[in-house]
Design an enzyme around this catalytic site. Structure first.
Site, PDB file in Angstrom:
ATOM      1  N   ASP A  78       0.826  -1.207   0.000  1.00  0.00           N
ATOM      2  CA  ASP A  78       0.000   0.000   0.000  1.00  0.00           C
ATOM      3  C   ASP A  78       0.863   1.261   0.000  1.00  0.00           C
ATOM      4  O   ASP A  78       1.948   1.294   0.584  1.00  0.00           O
ATOM      5  CB  ASP A  78      -0.896  -0.025   1.249  1.00  0.00           C
ATOM      6  CG  ASP A  78      -1.815   1.165   1.331  1.00  0.00           C
ATOM      7  OD1 ASP A  78      -2.668   1.308   0.436  1.00  0.00           O
ATOM      8  OD2 ASP A  78      -1.682   1.958   2.281  1.00  0.00           O
ATOM      9  N   GLU A 113       0.969  -0.519  -5.149  1.00  0.00           N
ATOM     10  CA  GLU A 113       0.032   0.580  -5.391  1.00  0.00           C
ATOM     11  C   GLU A 113       0.886   1.846  -5.493  1.00  0.00           C
ATOM     12  O   GLU A 113       1.251   2.440  -4.483  1.00  0.00           O
ATOM     13  CB  GLU A 113      -0.987   0.713  -4.259  1.00  0.00           C
ATOM     14  CG  GLU A 113      -2.019   1.800  -4.548  1.00  0.00           C
ATOM     15  CD  GLU A 113      -2.625   2.430  -3.300  1.00  0.00           C
ATOM     16  OE1 GLU A 113      -3.658   3.098  -3.429  1.00  0.00           O
ATOM     17  OE2 GLU A 113      -2.057   2.280  -2.203  1.00  0.00           O
TER      18      GLU A 113
END
Length: 750
Positions: A425, A478
């Site tokens: 993330d 990401e």
């Protein structure tokens, strides 16, 4: 009992001052082993014990029979006694004021617990089995069963372990500091109550002897269910009894798969809101195994991606502010139940990817923030250590021990839970020192630049170590900027990820989808621009949770027009996506065409499946996955320009797109995909194709079974020797309104 004797001889027999005794019972003494436990005095051993609240304490033999009395040294619960000559093995026989008694080996009779190699690797940030080293480990030490506690807190003046087994009293179990590593350790026998299932925390004094908030164990393998915050002792690892893995065949086959040539279709799930019945600390994972796995299997997704399941205090963070990076959330059950869920996924042919958060952590006082009274896990300077967007703290990746904590945490899920991949993330926030900061609110790197060199080194090391130790495991970034080489190998100067989310494609195409069809002609490039850079990285096309919250609207609400046009537009878009180069990701609820945005406090609107239009989208997603997996042309060359060719990429007036997908040579048939993004049917629309003969209509998003008008091409068309669009042959197609049609050439392989 074998002991490693480390106490200096001159310390063992001298009188203990009242000040030292007071510091001991007040939980302020820095070196409890200097006072407590056995100390040689000539031919005998003097034993001291600190047992606040005890009525009396005696020295006992290995059977629990009394050997010698112990007399009080301090009213706070310090006792002393002398073992008979020649006796070195003993237990403490404690009688409490309520009449009960406890017989146990003395925690302060055990020698050094962690080996020098362990401590060396911790200091280097290279201890990849950290979850089996620090934390609470259910162990047998010198023939005694109990729990070995260890925690890294180099700047603390004193650390005690507190828990159910000692009435949460810091004076009962102060720990030993191992210089120079900064690790504190103590072994507490099972007979004292330390066993799997008991709760515990660490009690610390900061460098100035000030009391810190009780801290949860950073290496806890299990926790209480929030809002409770204690760590929980559990079995050593899920790879040991009582859990037995049954996924050997899956793991063997996974290691042999080329992820770039294989189909990868991911169903992204927030487990707490997929089905509210799963929010059960007793059997949540069992409920999900019974409901989620068959559902995903029916829809044909290859993988489930779970929003973070690492324990997190605030449910509203969706898991993206975790505190216990080694423990699956107790909201859904114990670690063994999570392992059983993954095992069952594998036995049903479904991989599991976890969202993993190494970028930042929350400021909760029981967590990592100023863990030992200093900025231990985070940067001291808030310009480096505080994330203004999320009010969280940023890991100091330049510190070996912090880097090692994160690396070992990643491996913990891959090796001990058999997870198939990690979606990392917020990578962009890690890569740039000035990410979301004003010009005067960031610190340049040593070269004066904005790149976070420590984060770059960490991500390269992460990917290198994962691929070395966990063959077949995926890492997915990401990353929302144009940082070069995210999926290039670390050896060649890239970051080393297997895949990167294509945020640009997602933003461009969703912007186009939201436009009234009459305006789409002026934004045609939003749908085609992705192929300009489609092969610069290995991409996943993500329709993630972030796109259906915070006022962005559900996937269905993004589509303009009346209800029929909304459903048709969404179906056409899904067809476009599944036929486009790149692996696929769809957040839960997208397959239902939900009207409402995702709400993490509710569950999916399952009643929608009783309505034909919603059921039609659900069926379409199933069929798209089936076709995607069946036809090599739709996945084998996702990451090579040889697998894609625009045929019609410039018909902005009609908002029509047509392209060819090719498989690896000799492995399958060529596929033609055509998307009409207006509500106007197009009859006799000529499109060039590379070969004459029959082209089968394999999927039409306007089919009646999907809720469409059932306009199409009767199942097949025949290509004529009429050149068009640079191709040797062409077909005349009926293009349904707001629809994607996928055709497969019969008999001629690429």
């Amino acid at each position: 009992m074998n002991r490693v004797d480390t106490r200096p001889p001159e310390r063992r027999t001298q009188t203990i001052s009242d000040g030292e005794l007071g510091a001991l019972v007040e939980g302020r003494h820095r070196d409890p082993f200097a006072i407590l436990g056995p100390h040689r005095d000539g031919d005998t051993l003097i034993v001291r014990a600190c047992v606040p609240g005890a009525h009396s304490v005696m020295l006992a033999d290995s059977r629990g029979e009394p050997l010698a009395p112990m007399t009080p040294l301090h009213a706070g619960g310090v006792f002393t006694g002398r073992l008979p000559a020649g006796v070195s093995v003993y237990q403490l026989l404690v009688r409490w004021h309520n009449g009960t008694q406890q017989v146990s080996h003395d925690p302060y009779a055990f020698g050094l617990l962690l080996g020098e190699l362990d401590l060396h690797l911790i200091a280097e940030g290279r201890h990849f089995e950290l979850g089996a080293c620090l934390g609470a480990q259910w162990r047998n030490v010198d023939g005694v069963q109990g729990v070995r506690f260890a925690v890294w807190a180099p700047n603390a003046r004193r650390v005690s372990v507190i828990g159910d087994f000692n009435g949460w009293q810091p004076a009962r179990h102060p720990m030993r500091l191992r210089h120079p590593s900064g690790v504190w350790e103590l072994f507490i026998p099972e007979a004292m109550g330390a066993r799997p299932g008991c709760r515990y925390k660490f009690d610390l004094l900061d460098p100035h002897d000030a009391q810190l908030p009780d801290k949860a164990d950073p290496l806890a393998l299990a926790t209480e269910a929030p809002p409770a915050t204690a760590s929980v002792v559990t079995q050593p690892q899920v790879s040991a009894p009582p859990f037995a893995w049954q996924d050997d065949e899956w793991m063997r086959l996974r290691n042999a798969v080329d992820p770039y040539a294989a189909p990868l279709s991911i169903y992204e799930v927030h487990v707490g809101s997929w089905l509210r019945a799963a929010n059960d600390p007793a059997r949540g994972w069992e409920v999900l195994a019974d409901r989620l796995i068959p559902y995903v299997h029916e829809l044909g997704f290859t993988h489930i991606e779970l929003l973070p399941v690492t324990e997190h205090p605030f449910g509203g963070s969706w898991g993206y502010q975790p505190l216990s990076l080694y423990a699956p959330t107790a909201r859904l059950g114990p670690p063994q139940a999570f392992a059983a869920f993954i095992d069952r996924c594998h036995r049903d042919g479904i991989g599991v990817i976890l969202d993993w958060v190494p970028a930042h952590f929350p400021t909760d006082p029981h967590g990592l923030a100023r863990f030992d009274g200093t900025a231990l896990y985070e940067h001291e300077d808030p310009r480096e250590g505080f994330h203004q967007d999320w009010n969280t703290l940023i890991y100091n990746l330049g510190r070996n021990e912090v880097r090692g904590f994160l690396l070992a945490g990643a491996l913990h899920w891959l090796e001990h839970f058999h997870v198939d991949g990690l979606r990392v993330d917020a990578v962009a926030s890690m890569l740039y020192r000035d990410y979301s900061r004003a010009p005067d609110q960031w610190v340049p790197n040593r070269f004066g630049g904005r790149e976070n060199l420590e984060a770059v080194a960490f991500l390269r090391e992460l990917n290198t170590v994962v691929h070395e130790r966990c063959p077949g495991a995926l890492t997915i970034a990401e990353e929302s900027t144009a940082w070069p080489g995210v999926t290039a190998s670390a050896a060649s100067g890239g970051l080393g990820f297997d895949f990167k989310w294509n945020m640009g494609w997602m933003h461009d195409t969703l912007r186009y989808l939201s436009l009234d069809p009459i305006h789409r002609a002026w934004h045609h490039q939003d749908m085609t621009f992705g192929t300009v850079y489609a092969w610069s990285e290995a991409f996943v096309l993500p329709l993630s949770h972030d796109e259906v919250v915070h006022g962005k609207g559900s996937m269905l609400r993004k589509c303009p027009g009346d209800d029929w046009q909304r459903f048709a537009g969404l179906r056409a878009y899904y067809g476009f996506m599944w036929a486009h180069p790149g692996k696929k990701l769809l957040f839960m609820g997208g397959e239902l065409a939900q009207w409402q945005e995702w709400n993490h406090d509710a569950e999916l609107d399952w009643a929608l499946l009783d309505h034909p239009m919603h059921r039609g989208v659900h069926t379409l997603v199933r069929d798209l996955n089936a076709l995607y997996r069946e036809l090599p042309a739709l996945h084998e060359l996702d990451h090579s320009p040889a697998g894609f060719q625009w045929v019609v990429g410039d018909d902005h007036q009609n908002s029509v797109f047509a392209w060819l997908r090719r498989p690896a040579p000799g492995s399958g048939d060529v596929v033609l995909a055509v998307t009409n993004m207006t509500p106007v049917p197009r009859y006799g629309y000529r499109i060039g194709v590379p070969s004459e003969g029959c082209w089968h209509e394999r999927l039409n998003t306007d089919a009646a079974c999907y809720g469409g008008s059932n306009l199409g091409n009767g199942g097949a068309v025949t290509a004529e020797p009429v050149p068009s669009h640079g191709q040797e042959a062409s077909v005349l197609l009926t293009l349904p309104p707001l629809a994607t049609v996928i055709l497969q050439h019969a008999g001629t392989q690429a």
